[in-house]
Design an enzyme around this catalytic site. Structure first.
Site, PDB file in Angstrom:
ATOM      1  N   SER A 283       0.841  -1.198   0.000  1.00 59.30           N
ATOM      2  CA  SER A 283       0.000   0.000   0.000  1.00 59.30           C
ATOM      3  C   SER A 283       0.868   1.238   0.000  1.00 59.30           C
ATOM      4  O   SER A 283       1.979   1.240   0.535  1.00 59.30           O
ATOM      5  CB  SER A 283      -0.892   0.018   1.244  1.00 59.30           C
ATOM      6  OG  SER A 283      -0.127   0.320   2.403  1.00 59.30           O
ATOM      7  N   ASP A 284       0.366   2.308  -0.618  1.00 63.02           N
ATOM      8  CA  ASP A 284       0.958   3.606  -0.344  1.00 63.02           C
ATOM      9  C   ASP A 284       0.740   3.863   1.143  1.00 63.02           C
ATOM     10  O   ASP A 284      -0.130   3.260   1.778  1.00 63.02           O
ATOM     11  CB  ASP A 284       0.316   4.693  -1.207  1.00 63.02           C
ATOM     12  CG  ASP A 284       1.234   5.894  -1.395  1.00 63.02           C
ATOM     13  OD1 ASP A 284       2.154   6.075  -0.575  1.00 63.02           O
ATOM     14  OD2 ASP A 284       1.032   6.653  -2.358  1.00 63.02           O
ATOM     15  N   TRP A 285       1.528   4.759   1.708  1.00 59.04           N
ATOM     16  CA  TRP A 285       1.550   4.930   3.151  1.00 59.04           C
ATOM     17  C   TRP A 285       0.210   5.469   3.656  1.00 59.04           C
ATOM     18  O   TRP A 285      -0.172   6.604   3.377  1.00 59.04           O
ATOM     19  CB  TRP A 285       2.710   5.830   3.523  1.00 59.04           C
ATOM     20  CG  TRP A 285       3.984   5.089   3.807  1.00 59.04           C
ATOM     21  CD1 TRP A 285       4.777   5.246   4.909  1.00 59.04           C
ATOM     22  CD2 TRP A 285       4.625   4.083   3.009  1.00 59.04           C
ATOM     23  NE1 TRP A 285       5.861   4.388   4.832  1.00 59.04           N
ATOM     24  CE2 TRP A 285       5.793   3.664   3.682  1.00 59.04           C
ATOM     25  CE3 TRP A 285       4.323   3.471   1.794  1.00 59.04           C
ATOM     26  CZ2 TRP A 285       6.644   2.676   3.201  1.00 59.04           C
ATOM     27  CZ3 TRP A 285       5.168   2.484   1.292  1.00 59.04           C
ATOM     28  CH2 TRP A 285       6.309   2.098   2.003  1.00 59.04           C
ATOM     29  N   ALA A 287      -2.718   4.075   2.777  1.00 63.44           N
ATOM     30  CA  ALA A 287      -3.737   3.930   1.734  1.00 63.44           C
ATOM     31  C   ALA A 287      -4.638   2.718   1.934  1.00 63.44           C
ATOM     32  O   ALA A 287      -5.534   2.484   1.131  1.00 63.44           O
ATOM     33  CB  ALA A 287      -3.073   3.838   0.359  1.00 63.44           C
TER      34      ALA A 287
END
Length: 786
Positions: A283-285, A287
């Site tokens: 995941s993006d941080w 997300a």
């Protein structure tokens, strides 16, 4: 539970030449996609396709020895013990040291003894695949020495659909072919060092505005049809997966109203099934927006930590039957297989050893910089500059006695704040760039007034070992030549010495993660240029631009003799500029995007989508233009840009001739590999990468200066845009030298995505073929008939 989307039963031989079923440019009622993301379950287990078999064999043995809790611990970030952006904890009993994931795709940030590399947009402007790969290897060597297992890049999304996009500078180009080609070289280069690439942000992540939920407002939904998804947004990711990218980062936004890291269609369906992706999805941080749902949708690792969704809650979900343990096994196996795939079990540096948690505190010195890559850093900075105006041969400068230098971006930055991660490294806010002088009439985030803009801001910002500013480099040149230099960095209406041989005005256009740009020009810089040009007969304008910058307010002034888009060139910004100004280097950069004359030329694609009307709390971004962004859109609407995609001047001239196009196997029915197959390799069906046609042409340096030209191939695929980039080659030629360039066209290059057949299909008819120096300077034409 819904099964994976299946192909419609249709004869491949018959379907091969079936034109796209709908005559519309955009399918707004596409039942495969548009507006509501269909469920695709279960998440497929990776099997070790291609050259991943050995890594998977080792990983399965490793994972079989883990407890459920140990497997779950691999799926999310652990306690912060270093300065890595995210860390996976170690499993000492099996000699697994853990993993360090760190920003970003343009150089390692938030540490010392590393370089500021030319950013993605500068790489795109170089149109040089060899240089892109060399940059990748050099940059990754710094990540490796510092103990970073996963470099969080390259960026291929955003693709630049929205002109004011805050992160467009991190990616390579607005064109999916150019972007994908450079991404593939970057992936190959980085991973050749043993560092894993995290190609991001998957997918249709085209604006920073409302990228995350806030209060009662959810993240923006990118509503995109299946055809546009494949031919535009997915294209460069497909290239990266085919090149072997070990990790894909899912995005903040929603796609057809399903969050990117919880979206089973994009993760399970497109990425893991259609593209045969063998690595793991992170995941993006921050997300991740669900626990069980994200696990089942195909997310493999949550960052920066398990939060309230995973960790012990994921263990509980397995124990109560909400998530099958086989899904956890696949998550862990994908992560460990990627670790094995790039040899990180053998000689890799201890995770995070060179990324201290606090640079302001005493820490061990780990030197990442390597003098072997000085030339790559410099060449990347040089080739990322694009000369777009050179009136009456104003450049290169010819033994000037006096240069006058103006503009806030000409000087070295005012400060380097080690406690804030360094210069130009302000996370998701404006950080140290938020210092624009109060008496200026421009919006505060339009420009970076505190010094030379070497990169944009946010997690993509990179860390300089030093900064060569235009002022410093011109000062050194004045010393070497025995000439004179005058300067004024701060005045809005500076005095100009009338005896100046040339006046150089250096401005910039600031962009950052976390905020889209408020506009595409600023009054202060435009006024500064016009004020200098009114007093100086030879005014050279240089823009360090982290995105498209409009120039029509000043570019036609008779005293504006030259204009250079310098992009974000990294730490050698000044040295590279001076080499170009004085002719020590010949400009060879080309625009990786188009520059229009006015904002209205974008036809609705200038600004980010905001919540409105019935969607006050659920902002919807309608990708109704389909594939028609940038030059494709300008061509479709017959809009003449100021500087077209692929344009760039040189100090010499080039000519093109002798074009030829040949279909492999003699044409239809004689080349069986032109037909679809069922074999899937990382990147999709194996046959998509077969070369089915070849185009050749000759390029000649007709001038008297050695230089480089980018020969560009465009193809008009029946039923699609009038022309699309489908090949390029940068050739360095001595005066009078001629060289043949050759472009191999793959089956994918000549196909369109058929939403009914769910296949890339060739089209029956005539394919127009164009070769030349830009998207609108194409002197050579021929055709292929299928």
């Amino acid at each position: 539970m819904v099964l994976l989307t299946t192909r419609v039963a249709i004869g491949f031989a018959a379907a091969l030449f079936t034109p796209f079923a709908c005559a519309q440019d955009v399918i707004t009622s596409d039942t495969h996609f548009y507006g509501q993301s269909p469920p695709v379950y279960p998440s497929p287990n990776a099997t070790g396709l291609g050259n991943w078999a050995d890594a998977y064999s080792k990983a399965k043995t490793f994972v079989s020895q883990l407890s459920l809790e140990e497997k779950v611990n691999l799926t999310a970030g652990g306690p912060e013990t270093n300065g890595c952006s995210g860390s996976i904890p170690a499993i000492p009993r099996l000699n697994f040291p853990g993993m360090c994931l760190s920003d970003a795709g343009n150089g390692l940030r938030s540490t010392d003894f590393v370089s500021s590399w030319p950013s993605g947009m500068s790489v795109g402007a170089s149109w040089n695949i060899d240089l892109a790969k060399s940059r990748a290897v050099g940059m990754a060597s710094e990540f490796r020495v510092k103990g970073v297992n996963v470099a969080l890049g390259p960026v291929v999304g955003p693709l630049g659909r929205i002109a004011v996009g805050g992160r467009n500078w991190e990616g390579f180009s607005n064109d999916p072919y150019l972007c994908g080609s450079l991404a593939a070289e970057t992936v190959t280069g980085i991973q050749s060092t043993g560092v894993i690439t995290s190609t991001k942000h998957f997918i249709a992540n085209e604006q920073e505005t409302n990228r995350n939920p806030s209060g009662n407002v959810s993240a923006v939904s990118s509503n995109i049809d299946d055809k546009t998804m494949h031919e535009l947004c997915l294209w460069p990711f497909q290239d990266a997966v085919h090149a072997g990218s070990g990790n894909i980062m899912c995005s903040y936004n929603r796609i057809n109203n399903s969050y990117g890291c919880d979206n089973s269609k994009t993760l399970n369906g497109l990425l893991k099934t259609e593209l045969g992706f063998q690595g793991f999805v992170v995941s993006d941080w921050g997300a991740q927006h669900a626990g069980v749902a994200s696990a089942q949708a195909g997310l493999d690792m949550a960052m920066p930590g398990p939060g309230s969704f995973w960790g012990s809650n994921l263990t509980m979900a397995v124990n109560n039957g909400s998530v099958p343990e086989s899904r956890i096994d696949d998550m862990a196996t994908r992560i460990i297989a990627t670790w094995y795939q790039f040899g990180q079990d053998k000689t890799f540096t201890s995770p995070g050893i060179g990324v201290p948690k606090n640079l302001a505190q005493p820490h061990d010195t780990v030197v990442g910089t390597n003098s072997s890559y000085k030339k790559t850093l410099f060449d990347g900075a040089v080739e990322g500059h694009v000369l777009v105006k050179n009136q009456n041969g104003a450049l290169p400068l010819k033994s000037p006695k006096l240069i006058s230098l103006f503009g806030y971006s000409a000087k070295a930055p005012d400060n380097f704040d080690v406690n804030n991660g360094g210069w130009n490294n302000g996370g998701s806010s404006l950080g140290p760039q938020d210092t624009v002088t109060a008496n200026r009439t421009t919006t505060h985030s339009q420009i970076a007034s505190n010094g030379t803009l070497i990169s944009g801001g946010g997690s993509g910002a990179n860390q300089p070992a030093y900064i060569s500013s235009p002022f410093e480099a011109l000062s050194q040149r004045a010393y070497d030549d025995g000439s004179a230099l005058l300067w004024d960095f701060h005045s809005s209406a500076p005095n100009v010495d009338p005896t100046s041989d040339a006046c150089v005005v250096v401005g910039n256009a600031w962009a950052t993660e976390g905020a889209d740009r408020p506009g595409l020009r600023d009054d202060f810089t435009d006024g500064l240029v016009l004020g200098v040009a009114a007093r100086c007969a030879k005014t050279v304008v240089v823009l360090h631009n982290a995105g498209v910058r409009l120039v029509d307010r000043f570019v036609d002034h008779p005293n504006v003799s030259a204009l250079i888009f310098a992009h974000t060139p990294g730490q050698d910004a000044g040295r590279a500029l001076v080499a170009l100004l004085y002719g020590d280097a010949n400009p060879s950069g080309k625009m990786p995007y188009s520059v229009p004359r006015n904002e209205t030329d974008y036809g609705g694609l200038q600004n980010a989508t905001l919540p409105e009307g019935v969607y006050e709390y659920y902002p919807q971004s309608e990708f109704g233009e389909g594939v028609y962004i940038d030059y494709r859109g300008f061509d479709k609407r017959n809009v003449t840009p100021r500087y077209e995609f692929g344009f760039g001047l040189s100090y010499t001239t080039f000519t093109f001739g002798n074009v030829a196009a040949v279909l492999a196997g003699g044409g239809c029915g004689k080349a069986p590999y032109m037909y679809p197959t069922e074999e899937v390799v990382p990147g999709g069906r194996a046959d998509l990468w077969n070369v089915v046609a070849t185009v050749t042409a000759e390029v000649t340096n007709a001038g008297d200066v050695a230089g480089a030209e980018v020969a560009q191939l465009y193809v008009g695929v029946p039923g699609g845009p009038v022309r699309q980039l489908r090949g390029f080659e940068k050739v360095f030629l001595q005066p009078g030298e001629k060289r043949e360039v050759s472009f191999g066209l793959t089956r994918r290059d000549l196909s369109t995505w058929d939403v009914v057949a769910q296949e890339w299909l060739l089209q029956r008819g005539t394919y127009r073929v164009y070769v030349g120096a830009s998207s609108r300077d194409l002197p050579l034409t021929t055709s292929l008939k299928i």
